[in-house]
Write an enzyme that holds these catalytic residues in place. Structure first.
Site, PDB file in Angstrom:
ATOM      1  N   HIS A 269       0.820  -1.222   0.000  1.00  0.00           N
ATOM      2  CA  HIS A 269       0.000   0.000   0.000  1.00  0.00           C
ATOM      3  C   HIS A 269       0.849   1.266   0.000  1.00  0.00           C
ATOM      4  O   HIS A 269       0.529   2.246   0.663  1.00  0.00           O
ATOM      5  CB  HIS A 269      -0.940   0.017   1.210  1.00  0.00           C
ATOM      6  CG  HIS A 269      -2.049  -0.982   1.118  1.00  0.00           C
ATOM      7  ND1 HIS A 269      -3.193  -0.746   0.416  1.00  0.00           N
ATOM      8  CD2 HIS A 269      -2.155  -2.244   1.620  1.00  0.00           C
ATOM      9  CE1 HIS A 269      -3.992  -1.820   0.503  1.00  0.00           C
ATOM     10  NE2 HIS A 269      -3.371  -2.741   1.218  1.00  0.00           N
TER      11      HIS A 269
ATOM     12  N   ASP B 180      -0.786  -4.900   6.020  1.00  0.00           N
ATOM     13  CA  ASP B 180      -1.792  -5.762   5.395  1.00  0.00           C
ATOM     14  C   ASP B 180      -1.532  -5.940   3.904  1.00  0.00           C
ATOM     15  O   ASP B 180      -0.865  -5.132   3.269  1.00  0.00           O
ATOM     16  CB  ASP B 180      -3.192  -5.174   5.594  1.00  0.00           C
ATOM     17  CG  ASP B 180      -3.296  -3.784   4.993  1.00  0.00           C
ATOM     18  OD1 ASP B 180      -2.336  -2.997   5.149  1.00  0.00           O
ATOM     19  OD2 ASP B 180      -4.321  -3.471   4.378  1.00  0.00           O
ATOM     20  N   GLU B 181      -2.091  -6.996   3.376  1.00  0.00           N
ATOM     21  CA  GLU B 181      -2.191  -7.227   1.937  1.00  0.00           C
ATOM     22  C   GLU B 181      -0.896  -6.979   1.161  1.00  0.00           C
ATOM     23  O   GLU B 181      -0.883  -6.238   0.198  1.00  0.00           O
ATOM     24  CB  GLU B 181      -3.294  -6.341   1.333  1.00  0.00           C
ATOM     25  CG  GLU B 181      -4.666  -6.601   1.919  1.00  0.00           C
ATOM     26  CD  GLU B 181      -5.740  -5.783   1.230  1.00  0.00           C
ATOM     27  OE1 GLU B 181      -6.723  -6.385   0.781  1.00  0.00           O
ATOM     28  OE2 GLU B 181      -5.607  -4.550   1.146  1.00  0.00           O
ATOM     29  N   VAL B 182       0.186  -7.605   1.592  1.00  0.00           N
ATOM     30  CA  VAL B 182       1.437  -7.453   0.851  1.00  0.00           C
ATOM     31  C   VAL B 182       1.453  -8.470  -0.293  1.00  0.00           C
ATOM     32  O   VAL B 182       1.332  -9.675  -0.066  1.00  0.00           O
ATOM     33  CB  VAL B 182       2.654  -7.663   1.771  1.00  0.00           C
ATOM     34  CG1 VAL B 182       3.943  -7.442   0.998  1.00  0.00           C
ATOM     35  CG2 VAL B 182       2.567  -6.721   2.962  1.00  0.00           C
TER      36      VAL B 182
ATOM     37  N   GLU C 206      -2.516  -9.657   9.445  1.00  0.00           N
ATOM     38  CA  GLU C 206      -1.522 -10.457   8.726  1.00  0.00           C
ATOM     39  C   GLU C 206      -0.163 -10.475   9.438  1.00  0.00           C
ATOM     40  O   GLU C 206       0.577 -11.450   9.345  1.00  0.00           O
ATOM     41  CB  GLU C 206      -1.285  -9.927   7.313  1.00  0.00           C
ATOM     42  CG  GLU C 206      -2.427 -10.170   6.354  1.00  0.00           C
ATOM     43  CD  GLU C 206      -3.299  -8.954   6.225  1.00  0.00           C
ATOM     44  OE1 GLU C 206      -3.600  -8.341   7.267  1.00  0.00           O
ATOM     45  OE2 GLU C 206      -3.682  -8.615   5.094  1.00  0.00           O
TER      46      GLU C 206
END
Lengths: 559, 559
Positions: free
Chosen positions: B295, B355-357, B408
């Site tokens: 992000h 998050d969300e890597v 995460e």
């Protein structure tokens, strides 16, 4: 761009008298092709005007030759040979309005004024508006058969906007205002262009519901502005319903005295006139809906004996059902009431509703049952409904008004005048319904796929955009009977706090579908134009919500 | 109510000095029982105060004995024995604010003033605020362990609000303001009451996202107001993300110079200070989120070599992935950057994201692959992510800050300090995740069921309201580790045009769930209070959208 280039441009401008449209990019749904080299390179950063046109005109030829507009000199004027002149208040008002949309309010305007660059480009001095018909329509009301076509030629030093009637001129002014853009230095530019435009469908409506929640006048007027920016031409005003009766009747003031939410949740006759005039000045018809016999709980508060008393066994329960169809007093009331409505609202059509009639109360009422027997309806209450509707249709016809009804009225086989408009709203198999309605020879408008109160996560505009209204089984003749559609924003969850961002730019998708050519369907191209169009709406004071991530140069200020 | 009755009331008021709480209706989720007869009948039409309390206090005893407030005489004052006095700017500011919420702006205020009825009821002259702790907290910042409890006694002639710290006083002032109502004649009334209140959860947050769309300062401040009306105490400011970097850094001004949407889509240091102070005055913590290593696309624009170059085979593609975890320069940057953040934001916690890597880019980069080999990570890129996060956590720890991370980071087994807060956001099986996080001894906050950007048709507040945060498998000790939750309004489809109506009153449902007692779950009772609470928010300038059909006495004015 250097100074020398600018000088060359000036010379070119001086000698390039008859405008030649150099590069053409016909934009019928195909991805935009790269324009050919032109006289001037566009300034970097500026949004090319054709990337923000909405709805896309039917035919557009645009050159890369840029003309500059000087806010202090540029004029919107009546052209030679126009049937309209300075006495045409509607156009005068539109000139002032679009001048401001193009250049912003005076405070902002100075920005782009005295620039070195101002010398560098040929100048567009005027937009001449020429109305062709003998009666330009300045004092009239738009109607279903009004001409909204226009032809716009933008060449140095004067642009010409030709239309049969003022209604087309209004659409052309909107397009012209969308073609002007600011470069990085604040100069106002427009590319030499030629546009030939007309709507695909004649009826392009927005339904607003002022019964589930009252909408302050300002919200309605703001949305009339937004409708004009999107070339909508019908405000379907679902003005009353079960929940409240905000319409202040002249003959029956008790209806709103007792049926409105409160004393300050009312539309006075002055309010109604204001809405109608504000709409007229923007080429928008106002079609009021007075939905009966269902959806009428609020009517019962101010009009004794209008609604059917419901029974539990032998006893009245104290609650009421639809309008009571068996009493003469009902029709006396409707005769007087619709006489008023026919005179207050100038449009040739009134929407009479007729949807979602619940038969339970009628079934419970012994007098209604007796009446059914007498009439030979058996237990088919749809027949009773049609009996009622038929009488109301006859009343309204007697005032020389046409009527629009929801699809149930057709489904229940009421005897309809040939010019009746049937509005198709049930999502389930609406193509089939369109087919049936038009096969029976009736005119139809489509609302089913465009219930914008049904919100969901993400870019649902694509869903609305991808509807092809004529995708229903039927002959060419049948297809011609589909005269348009409506984006409906029912009011259960909507009031002045969220109306505008919920409606725009989602309704814009419907606007383009109903105006532009059938083959304008490219989602990528639409996305680009729609995001720019949305930013333009923001600049003009419409709190249109974002299409997706990103920003506008001029953001909403926040509340 | 006749004049004689009024006189009787006056006499009763004069002699009824020590207040007796006559009727009691403990409101723990049970449908409201009928109150017993009291000294005065409430005026018809007025909304009883307890029908609009939101969130519902933990313990509430209310009498039907009504006291009247005279706007010209009523005072909010520091009580005897309070550790706070006129030098406490925070309380002085709150007194002024709540005076206005109670009585409206001066223009309106005259309405209720000189009434015959004003003589008829005993008068409430003052609200005395007494802070118990030696340090009232006037100049401090609220934190996770601040006391927000308060005790409010409203009896004639003086009401007393007791709290340990100013934070509890702020909550009590809000409740007091919700208890005062206007009768049909414009008189301001409050029932004799006793309230004992405290939050069920210590962390009650709203996430705003200023990266997907920039939010003007005014929108943020307005929503801080709304948060205070709903007793929220954390603004989780998701300030930057892939799309834009509006935070103007003092050490690294290029980050916003190049990463913000534009020059006027930036939060200057002054803006940030203003948000923090505005929040502090309302007892709200500001926790900034600087989400890495994913992000972060917008970070890369202003900080060379910060992001990982992606490869296609042997060739760099020119695009970039997450923060580059293999360079020392990355950690030099983060050290300096978080030093600034730690000093700009006073809260004890910073949200570090995580998050969300997406591993694709790391996997494509030969140097990263080489590094993986050296470190012995094999092909487990979650290990590389943890390696990075670990270093950032250590950096932030060195500045004596705690941190919050998305789930995460825990799932990928980074080594976390015991005071780490793990934010659970994945909707799927979040109870299980809460169980795991707390079983490992970590503190958790719940966001998963409260992603308010996911809109749907209808009253979705009920869904948010019906969540029971402690419904996860675990011991008592584990349950204590769930310290609260957050309503998250991600910004993909939200900007200043629609933020406020989209957030309120839907977030109010989360607010009550996090504040009120576990057994406050009756949807019917909540509906009634929420609709009134929403109308109150409108009156106070928050464009909260309608819960369902109906109206407010004071509507939004429309845009």
């Amino acid at each position: 761009m250097g100074r020398a280039m600018g000088l060359a441009g000036l010379l070119a401008g001086l000698f390039f008298v008859s405008a030649v449209l150099v590069s053409t990019s016909l934009r019928h749904g195909a991805p935009r092709s790269q324009p050919e080299p032109a006289e001037w390179e566009p300034a970097s950063g500026a949004v090319p005007a054709e990337d923000s046109l909405w709805p896309l005109p039917q035919r557009l030829r645009t050159s890369r030759r840029q003309l500059q507009l000087a806010p202090d000199r540029f004029q919107l004027v009546h052209g030679a040979g126009s049937s309209a002149g300075p006495a045409c208040g509607l156009l005068e008002d539109a000139f002032r309005r679009y001048y401001e949309y193009v250049f912003g309010r005076p405070g902002r305007r100075t920005r782009g004024r005295r620039q070195l660059g101002a010398l560098a480009r040929p100048e567009l001095l005027r937009l001449q508006v020429v109305i062709g018909f003998q009666d330009p329509g300045c004092r009239g009301f738009p109607h279903l058969f009004s001409s909204e076509a226009y032809h716009l030629t933008i060449t140095e030093p004067v642009a010409v906007l030709k239309a049969d009637e003022v209604w087309g001129a209004l659409r052309g002014l909107e397009t012209f205002s969308q073609l002007v853009y600011e470069d990085d230095y604040g100069s106002f530019l427009v590319n030499e262009s030629e546009i030939d435009d007309f709507p695909r469908f004649a009826h392009r409506g927005i339904l607003l519901d002022t019964s589930r929640h009252y909408l302050p006048l300002k919200s309605i007027l703001t949305n009339l502005d937004a409708m004009a920016f999107n070339k909508f031409n019908v405000l379907h005003w679902h003005i009353v319903d079960d929940q409240s009766f905000p319409y202040q009747s002249i003959y029956f003031p008790e209806l709103s005295d007792k049926g409105a939410y409160s004393y300050n949740h009312i539309y006075t006759p002055t309010d109604v006139r204001l809405v109608i005039e504000y709409a007229r000045l923007r080429g928008i018809r106002v079609i009021p809906e007075f939905d009966t016999p269902g959806h009428t709980q609020s009517w019962g508060k101010g009009q004794k004996d209008l609604l059917t008393p419901c029974y539990s066994g032998e006893q009245p329960t104290g609650s009421f059902g639809p309008v009571n169809p068996i009493l003469n007093t009902t029709y006396d009331f409707m005769t007087k009431f619709f006489k008023e409505i026919s005179s207050v609202f100038p449009d040739a059509y009134i929407h009479l509703g007729g949807d979602e009639v619940n038969f339970d109360c009628w079934k419970s009422n012994p007098e209604v049952k007796e009446f059914m027997k007498k009439q030979g309806f058996g237990i088919d209450y749809a027949k009773l409904e049609s009996y009622y509707i038929q009488k109301v249709l006859d009343i309204v016809s007697s005032y020389n008004k046409g009527y629009i009804v929801w699809q149930e009225v057709f489904d229940n086989k009421a005897e309809l005048k040939p010019d009746t408009v049937v509005q198709v709203w049930m999502e389930n198999n609406y193509a089939h319904e369109l087919s049936s309605v038009t096969a029976a020879g009736f005119t139809a408008i489509l609302a089913a796929p465009w219930y914008l109160d049904y919100i969901s996560y993400g870019q649902d505009w694509k869903k609305y955009y991808s509807v092809e209204p004529l995708n229903f089984p039927g002959s060419e003749k049948q297809k011609k009977l589909l005269i348009g559609g409506e984006a409906c924003l029912w009011g259960e969850f909507v009031d002045a706090t969220n109306l505008t961002p919920r409606l725009w730019p989602r309704a814009s998708a419907v606007g383009e579908r109903l105006w532009s050519s059938r083959n304008v369907t490219n989602l990528q191209d639409a996305y680009k134009r729609l995001t720019n169009h949305r930013c333009r709406m923001l600049r003009r004071g419409i709190a249109a919500e974002p299409v997706f991530v990103g920003y506008c140069a001029h953001e909403a200020r926040g509340q």
